[in-house]
Design a protein around this motif. Structure first.
Motif, PDB file in Angstrom:
ATOM      1  N   ASP A   1      40.315  42.961  35.784  1.00 18.28           N
ATOM      2  CA  ASP A   1      41.136  44.167  35.843  1.00 18.28           C
ATOM      3  C   ASP A   1      42.598  43.837  35.564  1.00 18.28           C
ATOM      4  N   LYS A   2      43.279  44.766  34.883  1.00 14.62           N
ATOM      5  CA  LYS A   2      44.704  44.635  34.620  1.00 14.62           C
ATOM      6  C   LYS A   2      45.490  45.427  35.658  1.00 14.62           C
ATOM      7  N   LYS A   3      46.669  44.943  36.003  1.00 19.07           N
ATOM      8  CA  LYS A   3      47.496  45.615  37.004  1.00 19.07           C
ATOM      9  C   LYS A   3      47.831  47.037  36.585  1.00 19.07           C
ATOM     10  N   GLU A   4      48.039  47.239  35.287  1.00 20.99           N
ATOM     11  CA  GLU A   4      48.426  48.555  34.795  1.00 20.99           C
ATOM     12  C   GLU A   4      47.234  49.480  34.557  1.00 20.99           C
ATOM     13  N   GLY A   5      46.049  48.993  34.921  1.00 22.88           N
ATOM     14  CA  GLY A   5      44.839  49.779  34.720  1.00 22.88           C
ATOM     15  C   GLY A   5      44.013  49.250  33.568  1.00 22.88           C
ATOM     16  N   GLY A   6      42.739  49.556  33.586  1.00 20.63           N
ATOM     17  CA  GLY A   6      41.846  49.043  32.562  1.00 20.63           C
ATOM     18  C   GLY A   6      41.458  47.605  32.833  1.00 20.63           C
ATOM     19  N   SER A   7      40.878  46.963  31.855  1.00 21.25           N
ATOM     20  CA  SER A   7      40.434  45.578  32.043  1.00 21.25           C
ATOM     21  C   SER A   7      40.509  44.824  30.725  1.00 21.25           C
ATOM     22  N   THR A   8      40.451  43.508  30.834  1.00 17.41           N
ATOM     23  CA  THR A   8      40.449  42.627  29.668  1.00 17.41           C
ATOM     24  C   THR A   8      39.211  41.756  29.732  1.00 17.41           C
ATOM     25  N   ASN A   9      38.499  41.692  28.622  1.00 14.45           N
ATOM     26  CA  ASN A   9      37.259  40.931  28.550  1.00 14.45           C
ATOM     27  C   ASN A   9      37.537  39.593  27.862  1.00 14.45           C
ATOM     28  N   TYR A  10      37.747  38.561  28.684  1.00 10.24           N
ATOM     29  CA  TYR A  10      38.139  37.252  28.168  1.00 10.24           C
ATOM     30  C   TYR A  10      36.932  36.434  27.709  1.00 10.24           C
ATOM     31  N   VAL A  11      37.164  35.607  26.695  1.00  9.32           N
ATOM     32  CA  VAL A  11      36.198  34.579  26.305  1.00  9.32           C
ATOM     33  C   VAL A  11      36.255  33.441  27.316  1.00  9.32           C
ATOM     34  N   ILE A  12      35.082  32.929  27.684  1.00  9.42           N
ATOM     35  CA  ILE A  12      34.975  31.710  28.493  1.00  9.42           C
ATOM     36  C   ILE A  12      34.287  30.678  27.600  1.00  9.42           C
ATOM     37  N   CYS A  13      35.028  29.662  27.200  1.00  8.81           N
ATOM     38  CA  CYS A  13      34.505  28.705  26.214  1.00  8.81           C
ATOM     39  C   CYS A  13      33.857  27.526  26.922  1.00  8.81           C
ATOM     40  N   ASN A  14      32.534  27.560  26.987  1.00 10.83           N
ATOM     41  CA  ASN A  14      31.782  26.537  27.727  1.00 10.83           C
ATOM     42  C   ASN A  14      30.959  25.618  26.836  1.00 10.83           C
ATOM     43  N   ASP A  15      30.962  25.848  25.534  1.00  6.65           N
ATOM     44  CA  ASP A  15      30.101  25.025  24.687  1.00  6.65           C
ATOM     45  C   ASP A  15      30.698  24.840  23.296  1.00  6.65           C
ATOM     46  N   GLN A  16      30.115  23.907  22.581  1.00  6.13           N
ATOM     47  CA  GLN A  16      30.605  23.550  21.254  1.00  6.13           C
ATOM     48  C   GLN A  16      30.502  24.724  20.286  1.00  6.13           C
ATOM     49  N   ALA A  17      29.418  25.464  20.377  1.00  2.95           N
ATOM     50  CA  ALA A  17      29.217  26.591  19.463  1.00  2.95           C
ATOM     51  C   ALA A  17      30.344  27.613  19.591  1.00  2.95           C
ATOM     52  N   THR A  18      30.747  27.898  20.833  1.00  6.43           N
ATOM     53  CA  THR A  18      31.830  28.857  21.049  1.00  6.43           C
ATOM     54  C   THR A  18      33.143  28.334  20.497  1.00  6.43           C
ATOM     55  N   LEU A  19      33.427  27.068  20.728  1.00  7.99           N
ATOM     56  CA  LEU A  19      34.673  26.477  20.244  1.00  7.99           C
ATOM     57  C   LEU A  19      34.739  26.536  18.715  1.00  7.99           C
ATOM     58  N   VAL A  20      33.631  26.240  18.067  1.00 10.92           N
ATOM     59  CA  VAL A  20      33.569  26.301  16.604  1.00 10.92           C
ATOM     60  C   VAL A  20      33.692  27.744  16.121  1.00 10.92           C
ATOM     61  N   TYR A  21      33.021  28.659  16.814  1.00 12.21           N
ATOM     62  CA  TYR A  21      33.102  30.075  16.440  1.00 12.21           C
ATOM     63  C   TYR A  21      34.551  30.564  16.497  1.00 12.21           C
ATOM     64  N   LEU A  22      35.273  30.183  17.542  1.00  8.77           N
ATOM     65  CA  LEU A  22      36.668  30.603  17.685  1.00  8.77           C
ATOM     66  C   LEU A  22      37.519  30.040  16.551  1.00  8.77           C
ATOM     67  N   ALA A  23      37.271  28.785  16.177  1.00 17.37           N
ATOM     68  CA  ALA A  23      38.007  28.196  15.051  1.00 17.37           C
ATOM     69  C   ALA A  23      37.716  28.972  13.770  1.00 17.37           C
ATOM     70  N   ASN A  24      36.479  29.393  13.594  1.00 20.78           N
ATOM     71  CA  ASN A  24      36.120  30.179  12.421  1.00 20.78           C
ATOM     72  C   ASN A  24      36.791  31.553  12.431  1.00 20.78           C
ATOM     73  N   GLN A  25      37.158  32.019  13.631  1.00 18.08           N
ATOM     74  CA  GLN A  25      37.897  33.274  13.765  1.00 18.08           C
ATOM     75  C   GLN A  25      39.410  33.057  13.635  1.00 18.08           C
ATOM     76  N   ALA A  26      39.772  31.891  13.114  1.00 16.74           N
ATOM     77  CA  ALA A  26      41.175  31.539  12.869  1.00 16.74           C
ATOM     78  C   ALA A  26      41.977  31.372  14.151  1.00 16.74           C
ATOM     79  N   CYS A  27      41.279  31.048  15.250  1.00 16.04           N
ATOM     80  CA  CYS A  27      41.978  30.700  16.482  1.00 16.04           C
ATOM     81  C   CYS A  27      42.425  29.251  16.353  1.00 16.04           C
ATOM     82  N   VAL A  28      43.661  29.072  15.925  1.00 12.75           N
ATOM     83  CA  VAL A  28      44.193  27.724  15.744  1.00 12.75           C
ATOM     84  C   VAL A  28      44.454  27.073  17.093  1.00 12.75           C
ATOM     85  N   THR A  29      45.033  27.872  18.024  1.00 15.46           N
ATOM     86  CA  THR A  29      45.486  27.306  19.292  1.00 15.46           C
ATOM     87  C   THR A  29      44.961  28.116  20.484  1.00 15.46           C
ATOM     88  N   PRO A  30      43.909  27.651  21.150  1.00 15.25           N
ATOM     89  CA  PRO A  30      43.476  28.328  22.379  1.00 15.25           C
ATOM     90  C   PRO A  30      44.391  27.988  23.545  1.00 15.25           C
TER      91      PRO A  30
END
Length: 310
Positions: free
Chosen positions: A85-114
């Motif tokens: 939940d956000k203080k101003e209302g609503g919520s944020t759905n965060y990624v939890i990176c627990n495996d290699q596949a997720t880390l690679v997927y994020l890089a493919n999404q141009a996430c240079v810097t997590p």
């Protein structure tokens, strides 16, 4: 250029691998993906279980960037996510990176810097890291090194805390204290602020807690603002969006004495040579977690003594 790679039972579709992300260096999106694929075993223990913010560069580091906390709807179901939940209302759905596949997927999404939280998803209000971010003035990295050893004298030798080091891959250095999850963010931030104020008084010519740049002059900025709920810090072994693709790299205190060490010494091209001859200095960081209660008492006594002496 596109292809599919399989990690365990998970298939990741990769696209535009030949797109240049670092123009002067010539590094492509494929180079970024390959790096995160290869570093995963070493990097994942430092980021798993932590809500992650993506800093994305769809057209490379010289084009527009954007910070993304909310996982897009098109992210696959196999990627773990956690809503807060956000203080101003609503919520944020965060990624939890627990495996290699997720880390690679994020890089493919141009996430240079997590970037990651200083707490974990199961106890988001209880940090297990305290960070002193050393932001240099015009004097550069030598001043950062000098300050780090002065801070070590306080935190390690006088307060008895374990302190781990990381070059940021940008300009500065992070001093990190691993914590038992006994304290709130407010308690941890208060301790870090008190320690920084004490250091500022002890080294007024070289260190400052002034947040405004015009007040810092040539002094190093002791930044402890990251020690707050939902604030983030660059992940260990993350690539920075700077030519040469420098990497935020855990180091030890002996390495900090090397005259040629800089915040950008390690890159996606030389980090594996380093790790081939030296274990990750943060490999056992979890074994050194501490409660701050005793250190807080010692710090208060030091502050009291300083007040009496002045």
């Amino acid at each position: 250029m596109s292809e599919k790679r399989t990690y365990g039972k998970t298939e990741v579709e990769l696209s535009n691998l030949d797109k240049v992300f670092f123009p002067d260096s010539g590094f492509t999106k494929g180079d970024l993906v390959d790096y995160y694929e290869k570093i995963a075993d070493i990097m994942l223990p430092h980021i798993e279980g932590r809500p992650l913010t993506m800093i994305r560069f769809p057209n490379g580091i010289e084009d527009k960037r954007f910070f993304q906390k909310d996982a897009p709807d098109y992210f696959p179901e196999w990627i773990e996510k956690r809503s807060f939940d956000k203080k101003e209302g609503g919520s944020t759905n965060y990624v939890i990176c627990n495996d290699q596949a997720t880390l690679v997927y994020l890089a493919n999404q141009a996430c240079v810097t997590p970037h990651i939280w200083l707490s974990r998803q199961d106890q988001p209000d209880k940090p297990d890291r305290m960070i002193f971010d050393l932001d240099p003035s015009k004097k550069g990295f030598d001043a950062v090194k000098e300050a780090a050893f002065s801070i070590r004298e306080l935190l390690v030798e006088e307060l008895g805390l374990p302190v781990f080091l990381m070059t940021t891959g940008s300009r500065g250095l992070h001093l990190v204290v691993p914590l038992k999850r006994d304290h709130s963010f407010d308690e941890v931030r208060e301790f870090a602020q008190q320690a920084s104020k004490y250091l500022e008084q002890k080294y007024p010519e070289t260190m400052t807690t002034a947040a405004r740049k015009e007040k810092r002059e040539d002094r190093l900025f002791l930044d402890v603002a990251r020690n707050a709920s939902a604030q983030t810090s660059v992940a260990p072994y993350a690539v920075r969006p700077i030519e040469g693709a420098p990497v935020a790299t855990p180091i030890d205190w002996v390495e900090l004495k090397k005259p040629d060490l800089s915040a950008q010494s390690y890159t996606i091209k030389n980090i594996f040579r380093r790790l081939g001859s030296k274990d990750d200095p943060w490999k056992d960081i979890e074994k050194h977690k501490v409660n701050l209660s005793e250190a807080k008492k010692k710090l208060e006594k030091l502050i009291e003594k300083t007040s009496e002496d002045t």
